[in-house]
Design an enzyme around this catalytic site. Structure first.
Site, PDB file in Angstrom:
ATOM      1  N   GLY A   1      -4.805  10.634   6.826  1.00 31.27           N
ATOM      2  CA  GLY A   1      -4.102   9.852   7.870  1.00 31.27           C
ATOM      3  C   GLY A   1      -5.073   8.613   8.413  1.00 31.27           C
ATOM      4  O   GLY A   1      -5.475   8.078   7.282  1.00 31.27           O
TER       5      GLY A   1
ATOM      6  N   LYS B   1       1.370   4.157  -2.898  1.00 31.46           N
ATOM      7  CA  LYS B   1       0.892   5.810  -2.561  1.00 31.46           C
ATOM      8  C   LYS B   1       2.326   6.402  -2.784  1.00 31.46           C
ATOM      9  O   LYS B   1       1.989   7.574  -3.247  1.00 31.46           O
ATOM     10  CB  LYS B   1       0.516   5.887  -1.309  1.00 31.46           C
TER      11      LYS B   1
ATOM     12  N   TYR C   1       0.994  -1.182  -0.064  1.00 34.05           N
ATOM     13  CA  TYR C   1      -0.109   0.013  -0.246  1.00 34.05           C
ATOM     14  C   TYR C   1       1.040   1.318   0.051  1.00 34.05           C
ATOM     15  O   TYR C   1       0.606   2.379  -0.722  1.00 34.05           O
ATOM     16  CB  TYR C   1      -0.915   0.094   1.166  1.00 34.05           C
TER      17      TYR C   1
END
Length: 225
Positions: A151, A124, A120
């Site tokens: 967040g 990103k 992940y």
């Protein structure tokens, strides 16, 4: 098509405000479907001004257990999906000869990797890289390109992360998100989707016209840039 109910609900909400809206389900990992979505949007609503590449998935797994298929699935949606949305929208805006805004969904994991979220985080970081690259090459066309980096947000994605981390740490559901919120967030509370939506709204509107190539963190004070 799994998201169709949510799409219809959003369209209905917007229409009740007296505004025009159009819903369209597409697989962002398939460029042809993204191009068709863009064309349908232009047909229904007029010239394209903003593309928000928000689709993404998260998975929790120890890094040595990550398979090639795991990586491929993550990158198909989070990386190829963002590239496809940026690319198709930019081509449409250039064809129109009008300025525009491309906006991508990054994450605090685009600024710092986190344990159990390796692929992940890598996906990103790639979103952040494409955001910078597109910003440079789209600038002559008056198209700005930015990403937002949430967040810990109270959404289904974080419910999943919480649940999977709890299994690894022998904790119960809800414990991990609470621990992370208490330990990591300066403002001491988990974000709500509206908090992130306000950042997207800023990036979509005229107040951000001189901002490009940035990944703006909206996390209550976990990562400091």
């Amino acid at each position: 098509q799994a998201n169709k109910a949510g799409i219809d609900e959003a369209v209905s909400e917007i229409q009740k405000l007296g505004r025009r809206a159009y819903g369209h389900a597409a697989d962002v990992s398939d460029l042809a479907q993204v191009e068709e979505m863009g064309a349908a949007s232009v047909r229904e609503l007029g010239p394209l001004a903003t593309m928000v590449a928000n689709a993404g998935i998260a998975q929790v797994k120890p890094i040595l257990d990550v398979t090639t298929d795991d990586l491929r699935r993550m990158f198909d949606i989070n990386v190829f999906g963002t590239f496809n949305c940026y690319s198709a929208a930019a081509k449409q805006m250039i064809k129109q000869g009008s300025p525009g805004k491309l906006i991508g969904a990054a994450s605090i994991a685009a600024m710092k990797s986190f344990p159990m979220l390796s692929r992940y985080s890598a996906s990103k970081f790639a979103v952040r890289g494409f955001t910078q690259a597109f910003a440079m090459e789209m600038a002559p066309h008056k198209i700005t390109v930015n990403a937002y980096a949430p967040g810990i947000v109270g959404t289904a994605m974080w419910d999943l992360i919480d649940e999977e981390l709890a299994k690894v740490h022998g904790a119960k559901k809800g414990d991990m998100i609470k621990k992370h919120s208490d330990d990591l967030i300066s403002l001491g509370r988990t974000s709500v989707p509206e908090g992130v939506a306000k950042m997207v709204s800023f990036l979509s509107g005229p107040d951000s016209d001189y901002v490009t190539g940035q990944t703006l963190v909206v996390d209550g004070g976990i990562i400091f840039t």
